[in-house]
Design an enzyme around this catalytic site. Structure first.
Site, PDB file in Angstrom:
ATOM      1  N   LYS A 172       0.834  -1.213   0.000  1.00 46.01           N
ATOM      2  CA  LYS A 172       0.000   0.000   0.000  1.00 46.01           C
ATOM      3  C   LYS A 172       0.866   1.261   0.000  1.00 46.01           C
ATOM      4  CE  LYS A 172      -3.331   2.946   0.631  1.00 46.01           C
ATOM      5  NZ  LYS A 172      -4.436   3.240  -0.242  1.00 46.01           N
ATOM      6  N   LYS A 240      -0.324  11.530   6.062  1.00 44.47           N
ATOM      7  CA  LYS A 240      -0.157  10.436   7.034  1.00 44.47           C
ATOM      8  C   LYS A 240       0.558   9.260   6.350  1.00 44.47           C
ATOM      9  CE  LYS A 240      -3.282   7.417   7.112  1.00 44.47           C
ATOM     10  NZ  LYS A 240      -3.782   6.083   7.034  1.00 44.47           N
TER      11      LYS A 240
HETATM   12  P1  NAP Z   1     -12.449   8.647   7.801  1.00 41.25           P
HETATM   13  O1  NAP Z   1     -13.641   8.924   6.939  1.00 41.25           O
HETATM   14  O2  NAP Z   1     -11.762   9.787   8.459  1.00 41.25           O
HETATM   15  O3  NAP Z   1     -12.922   7.581   8.906  1.00 41.25           O
HETATM   16  C1  NAP Z   1     -12.074   7.180   9.949  1.00 41.25           C
HETATM   17  C2  NAP Z   1     -12.825   6.230  10.845  1.00 41.25           C
HETATM   18  O4  NAP Z   1     -11.952   5.788  11.877  1.00 41.25           O
HETATM   19  C3  NAP Z   1     -14.033   6.867  11.543  1.00 41.25           C
HETATM   20  O5  NAP Z   1     -15.028   5.889  11.664  1.00 41.25           O
HETATM   21  C4  NAP Z   1     -13.447   7.251  12.897  1.00 41.25           C
HETATM   22  O6  NAP Z   1     -14.423   7.320  13.929  1.00 41.25           O
HETATM   23  C5  NAP Z   1     -12.537   6.064  13.142  1.00 41.25           C
HETATM   24  N1  NAP Z   1     -11.455   6.340  14.096  1.00 41.25           N
HETATM   25  C6  NAP Z   1     -10.360   7.104  13.901  1.00 41.25           C
HETATM   26  N2  NAP Z   1      -9.572   7.112  14.984  1.00 41.25           N
HETATM   27  C7  NAP Z   1     -10.174   6.303  15.897  1.00 41.25           C
HETATM   28  C8  NAP Z   1      -9.853   5.906  17.206  1.00 41.25           C
HETATM   29  N3  NAP Z   1      -8.724   6.310  17.816  1.00 41.25           N
HETATM   30  N4  NAP Z   1     -10.707   5.086  17.846  1.00 41.25           N
HETATM   31  C9  NAP Z   1     -11.847   4.652  17.251  1.00 41.25           C
HETATM   32  N5  NAP Z   1     -12.209   4.995  16.010  1.00 41.25           N
HETATM   33  C10 NAP Z   1     -11.380   5.825  15.329  1.00 41.25           C
HETATM   34  O7  NAP Z   1     -11.303   7.874   6.997  1.00 41.25           O
HETATM   35  P2  NAP Z   1     -11.444   6.909   5.723  1.00 41.25           P
HETATM   36  O8  NAP Z   1     -11.284   7.728   4.504  1.00 41.25           O
HETATM   37  O9  NAP Z   1     -12.616   6.018   5.880  1.00 41.25           O
HETATM   38  O10 NAP Z   1     -10.073   6.077   5.861  1.00 41.25           O
HETATM   39  C11 NAP Z   1      -9.944   4.941   6.715  1.00 41.25           C
HETATM   40  C12 NAP Z   1      -8.633   4.257   6.390  1.00 41.25           C
HETATM   41  O11 NAP Z   1      -8.631   3.831   5.015  1.00 41.25           O
HETATM   42  C13 NAP Z   1      -7.389   5.141   6.571  1.00 41.25           C
HETATM   43  O12 NAP Z   1      -6.317   4.386   7.085  1.00 41.25           O
HETATM   44  C14 NAP Z   1      -7.100   5.599   5.146  1.00 41.25           C
HETATM   45  O13 NAP Z   1      -5.742   5.928   4.968  1.00 41.25           O
HETATM   46  C15 NAP Z   1      -7.504   4.370   4.359  1.00 41.25           C
HETATM   47  N6  NAP Z   1      -7.879   4.623   2.963  1.00 41.25           N
HETATM   48  C16 NAP Z   1      -8.709   5.661   2.637  1.00 41.25           C
HETATM   49  C17 NAP Z   1      -9.044   5.868   1.311  1.00 41.25           C
HETATM   50  C18 NAP Z   1      -9.950   7.015   0.875  1.00 41.25           C
HETATM   51  O14 NAP Z   1     -10.016   7.294  -0.326  1.00 41.25           O
HETATM   52  N7  NAP Z   1     -10.658   7.670   1.773  1.00 41.25           N
HETATM   53  C19 NAP Z   1      -8.548   5.023   0.303  1.00 41.25           C
HETATM   54  C20 NAP Z   1      -7.739   3.959   0.679  1.00 41.25           C
HETATM   55  C21 NAP Z   1      -7.405   3.770   2.011  1.00 41.25           C
HETATM   56  P3  NAP Z   1     -15.298   8.670  14.140  1.00 41.25           P
HETATM   57  O15 NAP Z   1     -16.486   8.527  13.200  1.00 41.25           O
HETATM   58  O16 NAP Z   1     -15.676   8.649  15.560  1.00 41.25           O
HETATM   59  O17 NAP Z   1     -14.410   9.840  13.770  1.00 41.25           O
END
Ligand code: NAP
Length: 299
Positions: A172, A240
């Protein structure tokens, strides 16, 4: 027998992944730190849990999709974490993008409880999560991957076993290096064309089908011309991931000059309060250096 799935983290990615698991017929238990974000999946038939531990107690396969390494550590190993509820013989699958080293540490702690772990980060963005077409890069035991494959197939199209625990994350991070350098190449090409007085939309049409063609040119450049910087994948998450790349490369004395340069340029986006924009906002830094703004009518 259908495996019972648990899903922790219902953000941009986790929620649509959960919908696809429900649609494929998996019994699903969910938990999200901000409880209101569970409502939609509960309305669709998921069971809402009070903690990651409770998710693990009710699940055969426990998936985490949170933000960064400390967040995965927290939901796995913290008070009321997955490790306290997971039964011997269950499987934990972390699909967040985090440090390969932290991944190995969590995998070995789970192993002591006879719980297998896969690291299975994804690419394909929100669109891939919504459409169930993610690419999934898997680290861990190949036999465990075969057990989890039906769940992966509900969320993704290309599922590749890369190697042992940590190697999914390594893959990744390699993906992220290629993504940011494609974004930088796109940005410099478009700014050069615009500064020279060319119509950026025509340049885009001409070059995107040739040797310069890229996913960035096809998907991001039209948004840049429309000045639509909504994410997709936010600058903050991109930074990040580059931080993880540089942490890992520092430990190997590995020079990645292009990646380091892009990281530094993107700091300027953070300094200007643009870290919630899409990662292709990188072009704004190059525009600022050039003293112009690209615009164009995309057909
Ligand atoms: P996001 O929308 O910011 O969602 C993050 C999630 O993690 C939320 O549900 C948040 O809860 C939870 N969270 C964060 N810190 C936490 C903690 N300490 N304890 C409990 N829950 C926690 O992010 P996302 O875009 O879905 O991305 C998630 C992962 O996938 C990341 O590692 C990112 O790098 C990866 N990713 C993202 C994409 C993309 O296009 N977005 C593509 C590939 C990979 P709350 O709702 O309470 O904030």
């Amino acid at each position: 027998m259908t495996e019972k799935i648990g899903l922790i983290g219902l953000g941009i990615m986790g929620k649509p992944m959960g919908k696809n698991l429900l649609q494929a017929g998996f019994p699903l238990t969910v938990w999200n730190r901000t409880a209101a974000r569970m409502d939609e999946l509960v309305a669709l038939g998921a069971r809402g849990a009070a903690s990651p531990q409770e998710v693990a107690e009710h699940s055969d396969i426990i998936i985490t999709m949170v933000s960064d390494s400390p967040d995965v550590q927290q939901v796995m190993m913290g008070d009321l974490g997955v490790i306290h509820g997971a039964r011997a013989g269950s499987v934990v699958v972390d699909m967040s993008t985090i440090s390969p080293q932290v991944t190995r540490e969590i995998a070995s702690a789970l192993k002591e409880k006879n719980v297998d772990m896969l690291d299975a980060p994804v690419s394909g963005g929100e669109k891939g999560a919504l459409e169930g077409t993610l690419s999934i890069m898997v680290g861990g035991d190949a036999a465990v991957l075969e057990r989890v494959r039906p769940a992966f197939e509900a969320m993704g199209k290309r599922i590749v076993h890369i190697g042992e625990n940590g190697m999914g994350q390594v893959c990744k991070l390699a993906n992220q290096i290629a993504v940011v350098l494609n974004n930088l190449a796109m940005s410099e090409a478009l700014v050069f064309a615009a500064k020279s007085g060319a119509d950026a939309a025509k340049v885009l049409e001409a070059i995107s089908a040739g040797a310069a063609g890229s996913w960035a040119l096809n998907n991001y450049a039209p948004k840049i011309l429309r000045r639509d910087f909504s994410p997709g994948f936010m600058v903050s998450l991109q930074q990040k991931d580059l931080n993880l790349v540089m942490e890992a490369s520092r430990a190997m004395n590995l020079s990645l000059p292009g990646t380091a340069l892009t990281y530094e340029l993107q700091k300027s986006l953070q300094a200007h309060g643009l870290e919630r924009e899409g990662n292709f906002a990188l072009v704004k830094v190059i525009e600022q250096l050039a003293g112009i703004e690209i615009k164009g009518n995309v057909t």
